[in-house]
Motif scaffolding. Sequence first.
Motif, PDB file in Angstrom:
ATOM      1  N   VAL A  51       0.871  -1.196   0.066  1.00 44.60           N
ATOM      2  CA  VAL A  51       0.051  -0.113  -0.047  1.00 44.60           C
ATOM      3  C   VAL A  51       0.765   1.259   0.141  1.00 44.60           C
ATOM      4  O   VAL A  51       0.438   2.141  -0.681  1.00 44.60           O
ATOM      5  N   GLN A  52       1.975   1.250   0.647  1.00 45.01           N
ATOM      6  CA  GLN A  52       2.853   2.427   0.663  1.00 45.01           C
ATOM      7  C   GLN A  52       3.313   2.732  -0.715  1.00 45.01           C
ATOM      8  O   GLN A  52       3.283   3.632  -0.895  1.00 45.01           O
ATOM      9  N   GLU A  53       3.977   1.581  -1.363  1.00 40.71           N
ATOM     10  CA  GLU A  53       4.322   2.001  -2.761  1.00 40.71           C
ATOM     11  C   GLU A  53       3.222   2.531  -3.794  1.00 40.71           C
ATOM     12  O   GLU A  53       3.385   3.097  -4.433  1.00 40.71           O
ATOM     13  N   PHE A  54       2.087   1.880  -3.561  1.00 38.78           N
ATOM     14  CA  PHE A  54       0.939   2.303  -4.409  1.00 38.78           C
ATOM     15  C   PHE A  54       0.717   3.814  -4.144  1.00 38.78           C
ATOM     16  O   PHE A  54       0.503   4.668  -4.854  1.00 38.78           O
ATOM     17  N   ILE A  55       0.670   4.266  -2.679  1.00 42.50           N
ATOM     18  CA  ILE A  55       0.317   5.717  -2.564  1.00 42.50           C
ATOM     19  C   ILE A  55       1.613   6.540  -2.922  1.00 42.50           C
ATOM     20  O   ILE A  55       1.300   7.543  -3.640  1.00 42.50           O
ATOM     21  N   LEU A  56       2.558   6.318  -2.992  1.00 39.13           N
ATOM     22  CA  LEU A  56       3.685   6.875  -3.522  1.00 39.13           C
ATOM     23  C   LEU A  56       3.589   7.055  -4.880  1.00 39.13           C
ATOM     24  O   LEU A  56       4.023   8.185  -5.564  1.00 39.13           O
ATOM     25  N   GLN A  57       3.562   5.891  -5.496  1.00 41.15           N
ATOM     26  CA  GLN A  57       3.154   6.088  -7.079  1.00 41.15           C
ATOM     27  C   GLN A  57       2.082   6.890  -7.449  1.00 41.15           C
ATOM     28  O   GLN A  57       2.068   7.737  -8.332  1.00 41.15           O
ATOM     29  N   HIS A  58       0.794   6.699  -6.775  1.00 38.78           N
ATOM     30  CA  HIS A  58      -0.321   7.624  -6.999  1.00 38.78           C
ATOM     31  C   HIS A  58      -0.460   8.750  -6.949  1.00 38.78           C
ATOM     32  O   HIS A  58      -0.975   9.399  -7.596  1.00 38.78           O
ATOM     33  N   THR A  59       0.475   9.237  -5.839  1.00 37.86           N
ATOM     34  CA  THR A  59       0.261  10.716  -5.284  1.00 37.86           C
ATOM     35  C   THR A  59       1.629  11.304  -6.062  1.00 37.86           C
ATOM     36  O   THR A  59       1.613  12.669  -6.060  1.00 37.86           O
ATOM     37  N   GLN A  60       2.699  10.679  -6.226  1.00 36.77           N
ATOM     38  CA  GLN A  60       3.861  11.160  -6.817  1.00 36.77           C
ATOM     39  C   GLN A  60       4.632  11.864  -5.617  1.00 36.77           C
ATOM     40  O   GLN A  60       5.350  12.841  -5.633  1.00 36.77           O
ATOM     41  N   ALA A  61       4.205  11.449  -4.331  1.00 34.63           N
ATOM     42  CA  ALA A  61       4.845  12.008  -3.032  1.00 34.63           C
ATOM     43  C   ALA A  61       6.122  11.420  -2.799  1.00 34.63           C
ATOM     44  O   ALA A  61       6.169   9.961  -3.418  1.00 34.63           O
ATOM     45  N   SER A  62       6.750  11.895  -1.922  1.00 36.20           N
ATOM     46  CA  SER A  62       8.177  11.091  -1.601  1.00 36.20           C
ATOM     47  C   SER A  62       8.048  10.550  -0.053  1.00 36.20           C
ATOM     48  O   SER A  62       8.878   9.633   0.096  1.00 36.20           O
ATOM     49  N   LYS A  63       6.986  11.031   0.509  1.00 38.15           N
ATOM     50  CA  LYS A  63       6.683  10.298   1.898  1.00 38.15           C
ATOM     51  C   LYS A  63       5.091  10.310   2.018  1.00 38.15           C
ATOM     52  O   LYS A  63       4.459  11.061   1.325  1.00 38.15           O
ATOM     53  N   VAL A  64       4.922   9.648   3.106  1.00 40.23           N
ATOM     54  CA  VAL A  64       3.553   9.309   3.620  1.00 40.23           C
ATOM     55  C   VAL A  64       3.450   9.339   5.024  1.00 40.23           C
ATOM     56  O   VAL A  64       4.183   8.542   5.549  1.00 40.23           O
ATOM     57  N   HIS A  65       2.640   9.844   5.642  1.00 43.75           N
ATOM     58  CA  HIS A  65       2.111  10.102   7.228  1.00 43.75           C
ATOM     59  C   HIS A  65       1.535   8.786   7.396  1.00 43.75           C
ATOM     60  O   HIS A  65       0.670   8.391   6.645  1.00 43.75           O
ATOM     61  N   TRP A  66       1.972   8.064   8.712  1.00 47.35           N
ATOM     62  CA  TRP A  66       1.131   6.796   8.992  1.00 47.35           C
ATOM     63  C   TRP A  66       0.357   6.957  10.177  1.00 47.35           C
ATOM     64  O   TRP A  66       1.095   7.638  11.134  1.00 47.35           O
ATOM     65  N   CYS A  67      -0.702   6.518  10.313  1.00 46.06           N
ATOM     66  CA  CYS A  67      -1.487   6.751  11.495  1.00 46.06           C
ATOM     67  C   CYS A  67      -2.203   5.422  11.947  1.00 46.06           C
ATOM     68  O   CYS A  67      -2.981   4.837  10.861  1.00 46.06           O
ATOM     69  N   GLY A  68      -2.089   4.984  12.988  1.00 52.10           N
ATOM     70  CA  GLY A  68      -2.801   3.632  13.386  1.00 52.10           C
ATOM     71  C   GLY A  68      -3.371   3.760  14.737  1.00 52.10           C
ATOM     72  O   GLY A  68      -3.122   4.564  15.491  1.00 52.10           O
ATOM     73  N   HIS A  69      -4.609   2.999  14.958  1.00 49.78           N
ATOM     74  CA  HIS A  69      -5.480   2.878  15.942  1.00 49.78           C
ATOM     75  C   HIS A  69      -5.041   1.546  16.758  1.00 49.78           C
ATOM     76  O   HIS A  69      -5.158   0.322  16.144  1.00 49.78           O
ATOM     77  N   SER A  70      -4.910   1.335  18.039  1.00 52.04           N
ATOM     78  CA  SER A  70      -4.678   0.282  18.633  1.00 52.04           C
ATOM     79  C   SER A  70      -3.641  -0.766  18.273  1.00 52.04           C
ATOM     80  O   SER A  70      -2.625  -0.193  17.802  1.00 52.04           O
ATOM     81  N   TRP A  71      -4.083  -1.912  17.805  1.00 52.57           N
ATOM     82  CA  TRP A  71      -2.884  -2.808  17.509  1.00 52.57           C
ATOM     83  C   TRP A  71      -2.547  -2.480  16.027  1.00 52.57           C
ATOM     84  O   TRP A  71      -1.339  -2.821  15.258  1.00 52.57           O
ATOM     85  N   GLY A  72      -3.332  -1.623  15.417  1.00 53.69           N
ATOM     86  CA  GLY A  72      -2.539  -0.951  13.868  1.00 53.69           C
ATOM     87  C   GLY A  72      -1.420  -0.168  14.132  1.00 53.69           C
ATOM     88  O   GLY A  72      -0.521  -0.322  13.218  1.00 53.69           O
TER      89      GLY A  72
END
Length: 316
Positions: free
Chosen positions: A106-127
């Motif tokens: 999913v990280q690779e998809f978002i980087l390619q889809h948005t042409q961004a160099s980084k992605v913020h990650w946010c998790g709830h509980s065990w995520g």
Amino acid sequence: MIEQESIFLSYRTGKLHLRKIFPVQDKQSQKGEIANKTPILMLHGAMSNGRVFYSQKGRGLACFLARLGFTVYVLDSCGRGLSTPKLSKGFELGQGEVIREQLPLVQEFILQHTQASKVHWCGHSWGGVLMASAIARYDHLQHSVRSLLTFGSKRTIRTRSLKKWLMVDLVWNRLAPSIASGHGYLAADRWKMGMDNESKASLAQSIDWVKGDWIDHDDHFDYAKAAKTAHWPVSWFIAGAKDPVLGNPSDVKDMMSECQIPQTQFSLLSRANGYKHDYGHGDMLTHIDCEQDHFPMVGDWYLGFDIAPLRAAHAS
């Protein structure tokens, strides 16, 4: 205004569901204040799915951040939410596949889809635990994850109380595996234990991690050892004052210490700290007051990542 759409990524014999929530028109960008906001990836916890972050009516943290101009991607891990195949008898994937395969995919998809160099990650509980594990393990994620924000995330549960004994020692450690053994998976929604179901593998693996070492069950990768030398992104751990078991503030702090993140902070959502409520494990994301209480604080934190470089560029 914001829009929502579902994206389905091919994964093994099925599809991973990503809910994309994004602004229709980013007025701030038009003014030149923020050219491109860093996209955000969100991951739910155990017995849950991505709906903990959003609703069709526009409620939830993901929708709130989209109204600030962010493009947010909410993942349903394999078997949960709208991802396919659904959990059923014979489903063999566990938390290891989320760490080693699904999050990197999913990280690779978002980087390619948005042409961004980084992605913020946010998790709830065990995520949050699974996200931290993936970062600790993979160098390429350490360099492409811009920040890690967790709500009620803990790897171990060391707190002792009658409620902990009932919820964890009795129900999660004993009753849940018995149910999973009979059905082939934990039918948490049917038993009113959670909003989604859990595989036998994930259940067994999470039980082991809560009680024991931070080591991969499949290939014995030592996450605790890797965490010591990992290049961690800036991180923020948030806990609720009315979350005595599943995200006890002391257990959240234990996870912070275990990760050994150089740039990190901790916040406790409590009346004593000026918030409207002593928040619990789920309602720290779902309470109707969140959007006027601590969500703006989260929004300001995310906005700060993009505003600071812009100001530096203008100054030069």
